[in-house]
Design a protein around this motif. Structure first.
Motif, PDB file in Angstrom:
ATOM      1  N   VAL A 146       0.745  -1.375   0.090  1.00  0.00           N
ATOM      2  CA  VAL A 146      -0.037   0.029   0.045  1.00  0.00           C
ATOM      3  C   VAL A 146       0.933   1.274   0.080  1.00  0.00           C
ATOM      4  CG1 VAL A 146      -1.745   1.502   1.363  1.00  0.00           C
ATOM      5  CG2 VAL A 146      -1.943  -1.217   1.162  1.00  0.00           C
ATOM      6  N   ARG A 153      -3.501   7.621  -0.517  1.00  0.00           N
ATOM      7  CA  ARG A 153      -3.225   6.343  -0.215  1.00  0.00           C
ATOM      8  C   ARG A 153      -3.593   5.539  -1.586  1.00  0.00           C
ATOM      9  NH1 ARG A 153      -2.759   3.217   4.420  1.00  0.00           N
ATOM     10  NH2 ARG A 153      -3.868   1.273   4.276  1.00  0.00           N
ATOM     11  N   ASP A 155      -3.896   1.603  -2.936  1.00  0.00           N
ATOM     12  CA  ASP A 155      -3.897   0.342  -2.562  1.00  0.00           C
ATOM     13  C   ASP A 155      -4.257  -0.644  -3.591  1.00  0.00           C
ATOM     14  OD1 ASP A 155      -4.584  -2.548  -1.537  1.00  0.00           O
ATOM     15  OD2 ASP A 155      -5.771  -1.712   0.299  1.00  0.00           O
ATOM     16  N   ARG A 158      -6.580  -3.901  -3.092  1.00  0.00           N
ATOM     17  CA  ARG A 158      -8.440  -3.549  -3.173  1.00  0.00           C
ATOM     18  C   ARG A 158      -8.499  -2.478  -4.383  1.00  0.00           C
ATOM     19  NH1 ARG A 158      -6.327  -4.003   1.748  1.00  0.00           N
ATOM     20  NH2 ARG A 158      -7.573  -5.386   3.214  1.00  0.00           N
TER      21      ARG A 158
END
Length: 242
Positions: A146, A153, A155, A158
């Motif tokens: 991540v 941020r 990721d 996901r």
């Protein structure tokens, strides 16, 4: 695909793990040829002959990818792509355009198309591009890190991007490009290197497509974008936003 006779569907071995590809194409001979080569490579296929039918079929069939012609009756391919993204559908889209439709190609990429093919093209190239679009999604999901830079941020597992806690919608290619630069923070990549490592090839692509995607990422992230232009070389990601 230049008006050549459509061969018969023989020797087709479908692989359910490869998923369903929806072909939205109003020329039945071209659609049949695309089906032939995709099914030979193991995909299941469905077709739609106009824009409204294609838009409905994406929701109904939930395909792994969409091969989308720009010049469709009822609703053109660029509009269809835009409407998919507006309703939050980020199914990978491979846009098919005529040779002179550069504006459509760029607009389609800005609206969230994952890749494009320019007519005329070989059926083998179509299959390779579909495979590459779907591989990119798998490769992105395999990156466990991540990435956090300031309020950004990212990721990849996901498939989420947040700026100060607010989600930002990214296509698989946009996220793949951003994640690759962040994973190699500080390293400078040429456009050709990014095409090879993120798109999967550089031999038959206009390197300006990298600039289009960087521009899209910057527009979405605003001052949180960590991407830096290295004049005369390419792009890198720094440890600081803006």
């Amino acid at each position: 695909m230049n008006g050549e006779p459509c061969p018969q569907l023989t020797g087709v071995v479908m692989n359910p793990r490869k998923g369903l590809v929806l072909i939205v194409e109003d020329d039945p001979n071209i659609a049949a040829l695309q089906r032939l080569y995709l099914e030979r490579d193991g995909y299941r296929t469905e077709t739609a002959a106009d824009g409204p039918a294609g838009f409905e079929a994406v929701a109904r069939l939930a395909p792994a990818a969409v091969v989308l012609d720009v010049g469709l009756p009822g609703m053109d391919g660029v509009t269809l792509c835009r409407r998919l993204r507006e309703r939050g559908d980020w199914t990978p889209v491979l846009l098919v355009t005529a040779r002179g439709d550069e504006a459509d190609r760029i607009l389609g990429l800005e609206l969230g198309a994952d890749d494009y093919l320019t007519k005329p093209f070989s059926p083998g190239e179509l299959v390779a591009r579909v495979n590459a679009v779907l591989r990119r999604g798998g490769r992105t999901a395999a990156v466990a890190a991540v990435h956090a830079v300031g309020g950004l941020r990212v990721d990849p597992v996901r498939h989420t991007v947040h700026v100060d806690g607010v989600p930002v919608e990214f296509t698989a290619l946009e996220l793949g490009l951003l994640a690759h630069l962040l994973e190699h923070r500080g390293q400078v990549f040429t456009r050709a290197q990014l095409l090879d490592r993120v798109w999967g090839d550089s031999a038959h692509r206009d390197q300006r497509v990298v600039d289009v995607y960087v521009s899209q990422i910057r527009a979405k992230l605003g001052g949180a974008s960590p991407i830096r232009t290295v004049r005369g070389v390419g792009y890198s990601a720094s440890g600081e936003p803006g």
